[in-house]
Design a protein around this motif. Structure first.
Motif, mmCIF file in Angstrom:
data_model
loop_
_atom_site.group_PDB
_atom_site.id
_atom_site.type_symbol
_atom_site.label_atom_id
_atom_site.label_comp_id
_atom_site.label_asym_id
_atom_site.label_seq_id
_atom_site.Cartn_x
_atom_site.Cartn_y
_atom_site.Cartn_z
ATOM 1 N N LEU A 163 6.091 -7.029 -0.185
ATOM 2 C CA LEU A 163 5.930 -6.712 1.593
ATOM 3 C C LEU A 163 6.143 -7.646 1.753
ATOM 4 O O LEU A 163 6.041 -9.175 2.294
ATOM 5 C CB LEU A 163 4.711 -6.190 0.850
ATOM 6 C CG LEU A 163 4.334 -5.498 -0.334
ATOM 7 C CD1 LEU A 163 2.744 -4.806 -0.601
ATOM 8 C CD2 LEU A 163 4.943 -3.994 -0.358
ATOM 9 N N LYS A 164 6.674 -7.381 3.613
ATOM 10 C CA LYS A 164 6.888 -7.652 4.237
ATOM 11 C C LYS A 164 5.543 -7.605 5.471
ATOM 12 O O LYS A 164 5.766 -8.046 7.305
ATOM 13 C CB LYS A 164 8.066 -7.688 5.158
ATOM 14 C CG LYS A 164 9.265 -7.410 4.355
ATOM 15 C CD LYS A 164 10.807 -6.803 4.758
ATOM 16 C CE LYS A 164 11.948 -6.850 3.676
ATOM 17 N NZ LYS A 164 12.732 -6.525 4.601
ATOM 18 N N GLY A 165 4.444 -7.021 5.542
ATOM 19 C CA GLY A 165 3.410 -6.962 6.169
ATOM 20 C C GLY A 165 2.725 -7.694 6.535
ATOM 21 O O GLY A 165 3.913 -9.128 6.903
ATOM 22 N N ASP A 167 6.523 -3.031 5.145
ATOM 23 C CA ASP A 167 5.572 -3.506 6.482
ATOM 24 C C ASP A 167 4.956 -2.748 6.909
ATOM 25 O O ASP A 167 3.971 -2.820 7.419
ATOM 26 C CB ASP A 167 7.074 -4.095 7.489
ATOM 27 C CG ASP A 167 7.461 -2.407 7.933
ATOM 28 O OD1 ASP A 167 7.241 -2.205 7.767
ATOM 29 O OD2 ASP A 167 7.810 -3.296 9.357
ATOM 30 N N PHE A 168 4.598 -1.434 5.966
ATOM 31 C CA PHE A 168 3.133 -1.319 6.665
ATOM 32 C C PHE A 168 1.894 -1.425 5.523
ATOM 33 O O PHE A 168 2.222 -2.396 4.907
ATOM 34 C CB PHE A 168 3.454 0.808 5.741
ATOM 35 C CG PHE A 168 4.090 1.915 6.400
ATOM 36 C CD1 PHE A 168 5.630 1.069 7.201
ATOM 37 C CD2 PHE A 168 4.417 2.615 6.029
ATOM 38 C CE1 PHE A 168 6.193 1.988 7.174
ATOM 39 C CE2 PHE A 168 5.001 3.422 6.676
ATOM 40 C CZ PHE A 168 5.805 3.722 7.503
ATOM 41 N N PRO A 169 0.589 -1.707 6.532
ATOM 42 C CA PRO A 169 -0.525 -1.752 5.972
ATOM 43 C C PRO A 169 -0.619 -0.608 4.336
ATOM 44 O O PRO A 169 -0.021 -0.568 4.583
ATOM 45 C CB PRO A 169 -1.293 -0.818 6.628
ATOM 46 C CG PRO A 169 -0.906 -0.929 8.018
ATOM 47 C CD PRO A 169 0.551 -0.835 8.104
ATOM 48 N N MET A 180 13.195 2.887 -2.645
ATOM 49 C CA MET A 180 13.072 4.208 -2.172
ATOM 50 C C MET A 180 12.058 3.489 -1.260
ATOM 51 O O MET A 180 11.748 4.145 -0.863
ATOM 52 C CB MET A 180 11.778 4.462 -3.375
ATOM 53 C CG MET A 180 11.771 6.082 -2.341
ATOM 54 S SD MET A 180 10.934 6.624 -4.162
ATOM 55 C CE MET A 180 8.845 5.655 -3.919
ATOM 56 N N LEU A 181 11.210 2.137 -1.541
ATOM 57 C CA LEU A 181 9.904 1.929 -0.621
ATOM 58 C C LEU A 181 10.844 0.990 0.674
ATOM 59 O O LEU A 181 9.703 0.173 0.950
ATOM 60 C CB LEU A 181 9.129 1.335 -1.414
ATOM 61 C CG LEU A 181 8.571 3.111 -2.163
ATOM 62 C CD1 LEU A 181 7.430 2.142 -2.921
ATOM 63 C CD2 LEU A 181 7.649 3.836 -1.829
ATOM 64 N N VAL A 182 11.697 1.151 0.530
ATOM 65 C CA VAL A 182 12.384 -0.443 1.489
ATOM 66 C C VAL A 182 11.714 -0.153 3.061
ATOM 67 O O VAL A 182 11.275 -1.396 3.804
ATOM 68 C CB VAL A 182 13.886 0.019 1.248
ATOM 69 C CG1 VAL A 182 14.460 0.412 2.014
ATOM 70 C CG2 VAL A 182 14.481 -1.855 1.592
ATOM 71 N N VAL A 200 7.493 9.700 9.583
ATOM 72 C CA VAL A 200 9.001 9.001 9.443
ATOM 73 C C VAL A 200 8.531 7.856 8.994
ATOM 74 O O VAL A 200 7.674 7.693 9.027
ATOM 75 C CB VAL A 200 9.439 9.334 10.746
ATOM 76 C CG1 VAL A 200 10.368 10.389 11.367
ATOM 77 C CG2 VAL A 200 9.061 8.207 11.840
ATOM 78 N N GLU A 201 9.588 7.461 8.362
ATOM 79 C CA GLU A 201 8.830 6.009 7.623
ATOM 80 C C GLU A 201 9.866 4.352 8.459
ATOM 81 O O GLU A 201 8.837 3.589 8.080
ATOM 82 C CB GLU A 201 9.964 5.557 6.075
ATOM 83 C CG GLU A 201 8.729 6.086 4.834
ATOM 84 C CD GLU A 201 9.655 6.332 3.749
ATOM 85 O OE1 GLU A 201 10.670 5.555 3.590
ATOM 86 O OE2 GLU A 201 9.367 7.510 2.910
ATOM 87 N N LYS A 202 10.431 5.054 9.283
ATOM 88 C CA LYS A 202 11.359 3.691 9.433
ATOM 89 C C LYS A 202 10.957 4.112 11.767
ATOM 90 O O LYS A 202 10.570 3.040 12.060
ATOM 91 C CB LYS A 202 12.846 4.043 9.801
ATOM 92 C CG LYS A 202 13.404 2.418 10.235
ATOM 93 C CD LYS A 202 14.937 2.487 9.665
ATOM 94 C CE LYS A 202 15.709 1.184 9.862
ATOM 95 N NZ LYS A 202 16.802 0.886 10.234
#
Length: 477
Positions: free
Chosen positions: A183-185, A352-354, A346-348, A81-83
């Motif tokens: 990006l939030k990573g 924050d992913f690597p 779509m990628l929201v 899952v993404e979230k």
């Protein structure tokens, strides 16, 4: 832990682990040792599983409920899952599944640790990026990847374009929207996207990039890589917002392509700068006007009410940047960068992913999109894609009852309706300008084709370029 009994470590070394209840008078204890001296596996040698201590020793704020333990236990909920659960969800999980009361901060750290276990750390992502790109190129023929590093061999930029997208672009209208999203990573950065639009009006992602920020150097590097896969011709249109860094980079890298401004971003600038949301109806009518005389009428409406807005649109932005009828190249019916914004949306959840985990999400979604579109294409029985058929079909009904007269072997005069039209079925033009700009037969062209007893799907009047862009076979790319 679920029973809220805490324990302490009595002995721990490389070959032995002994734990016991925090109450020294309690009988609960566990002893484990290595199976054999050189083994890495332990086996439980003794276990007394019943607590003989007082219930007063129970503690919901369990000392063993560390963020590491919480993260290990909740990690399976982030697989596939993404979230996944947020910090409050992790708190609920710890309370219901582990019987532990944890703070929001510990839940946040546990969630972050779970992300690392499932998706890897940012540092690991940078380390495996070259081999990851190597495998992408090997498994996806024609795929183009680039990694840019600084003078100290530290990561700076990356670029990715899948081979299937590159090969299919020759069948797409040469309009490319470009934009970036933050990006939030841990190391942040900006995700850059370049996308076209397929024959069914859907997003067709061409290239992806990750850079430090939206500055001129970063955009120039990204656009240079993009230029290598799509070329630079006067048929190419690049649509973006009016950020100075993008404008400068496009003018430097693409010498022949035309640059258009996103009409939505221009509208937002107008509302923020001039506080005149009530003029937006006239503005959008001007944006979408096919004929210059209609455009002029809408601009007069704007000028009469807000002269400064009209001056801004003409002199600061330039009619040729946002107006469909004044655009010097071919941008068809594409007036905004909404196709790029939809990709960003779509990628929201993955922002924050690597980086490698983010690219995995992109690859998975692109594969699903192309597969789903091929399935749809196999069921199509019409010459054009569904969205283009839905545009064309009402024009057949609208053309009924219109009076058509032939002026010469290739030119027809169509009367009736709100607007007359003179159609050149050989050069695929009409005085209403819809046929010229959209490259799809307008109602006048449909009437002319019927009078000339030719099919709108053939050449003339709908091909070969029009049928190339809107043909259902482009779904198979």
């Amino acid at each position: 832990m679920k029973g809220n009994f805490e324990f302490r470590t009595r002995k721990s070394n490389r070959s032995l682990w002994v734990i016991e209840c925090i109450d020294p008078n309690c009988s609960w204890r566990l002893r484990a040792s290595k199976i054999v001296p050189k083994s890495t596996k332990f086996v439980i040698r003794k276990y007394v599983g019943v607590h003989s201590c007082s219930l007063l020793n129970r503690n919901a704020n369990h000392r063993q409920a560390t963020y590491v333990v919480i993260g290990e236990q909740v990690a399976p909920q982030y697989v596939g899952v993404e979230k996944g659960p947020g910090p409050k969800g992790v708190q609920t999980f710890a309370r219901t599944e582990l019987g532990a009361q944890i703070s929001y901060y510990k839940a946040w750290r546990g969630r972050k640790h779970a992300h690392t276990l499932i998706r890897g750390s940012p540092e690991q992502s940078f380390h495996v990026l070259p081999s990851y790109f190597h495998m992408l190129e090997k498994l996806n023929p024609g795929t183009v990847t680039r990694i840019e590093v600084d003078g100290e061999s530290r990561f700076k930029y990356l670029f990715l374009a899948f081979g299937v997208a590159i090969r299919g672009f020759r069948y797409m209208r040469k309009v490319v929207g470009i934009d970036g999203t933050f990006l939030k990573g841990q190391y942040q950065g900006v995700l850059l996207v370049a996308t076209a639009q397929d024959g069914n009006g859907q997003c067709y992602p061409l290239a992806w990039g990750i850079v430090d920020s939206e500055n001129e150097d970063a955009w120039s590097w990204f656009l240079t890589q993009l230029k290598e896969i799509i070329g630079d011709t006067d048929e190419l249109a690049l649509i973006s917002d009016r950020a100075p860094s993008i404008k400068k980079a496009i003018s430097t890298v693409f010498e022949k392509a035309h640059h258009g401004a996103c009409a939505w971003h221009v509208a937002q600038n107008i509302k923020n700068k001039f506080k005149c949301a009530d003029i937006m109806g006239s503005y959008w009518s001007a944006v979408n006007a096919y004929r210059c005389e209609d455009f002029t009428g809408y601009m007069i409406e704007i000028s009469n009410r807000y002269p400064r807005v009209a001056e801004y649109l003409e002199n600061e932005v330039g009619f040729e940047k946002w107006s469909r009828c004044h655009y010097p190249g071919l941008r068809y019916n594409i007036t905004t960068t909404n196709m790029v914004e939809s990709l960003n949306s779509m990628l929201v959840n993955a922002r924050d992913f690597p980086y490698v985990a983010l690219l995995d999400v992109i690859q998975e979604k692109m594969s699903k999109w192309w597969n789903d579109r091929q399935i749809v294409a196999t069921a199509i029985t019409t010459p054009l894609t569904p969205s283009r058929e839905s545009e064309l079909r009402p024009r057949f009904a609208q053309s009924n009852g219109r009076h058509t007269s032939q002026l010469n072997p290739i030119t027809y005069h169509v009367k009736g309706g709100e607007l007359e039209g003179v159609v050149d079925i050989f050069n695929k033009t009409c005085t209403c300008k819809e046929f010229d700009i959209d490259k799809l037969p307008c109602v006048h062209a449909v009437a002319a084709a019927h009078h000339a007893q030719v099919s709108v799907y053939q050449d003339p009047p709908c091909g070969p370029r029009q049928s190339l862009y809107f043909n259902f076979k482009t779904f198979f790319i």
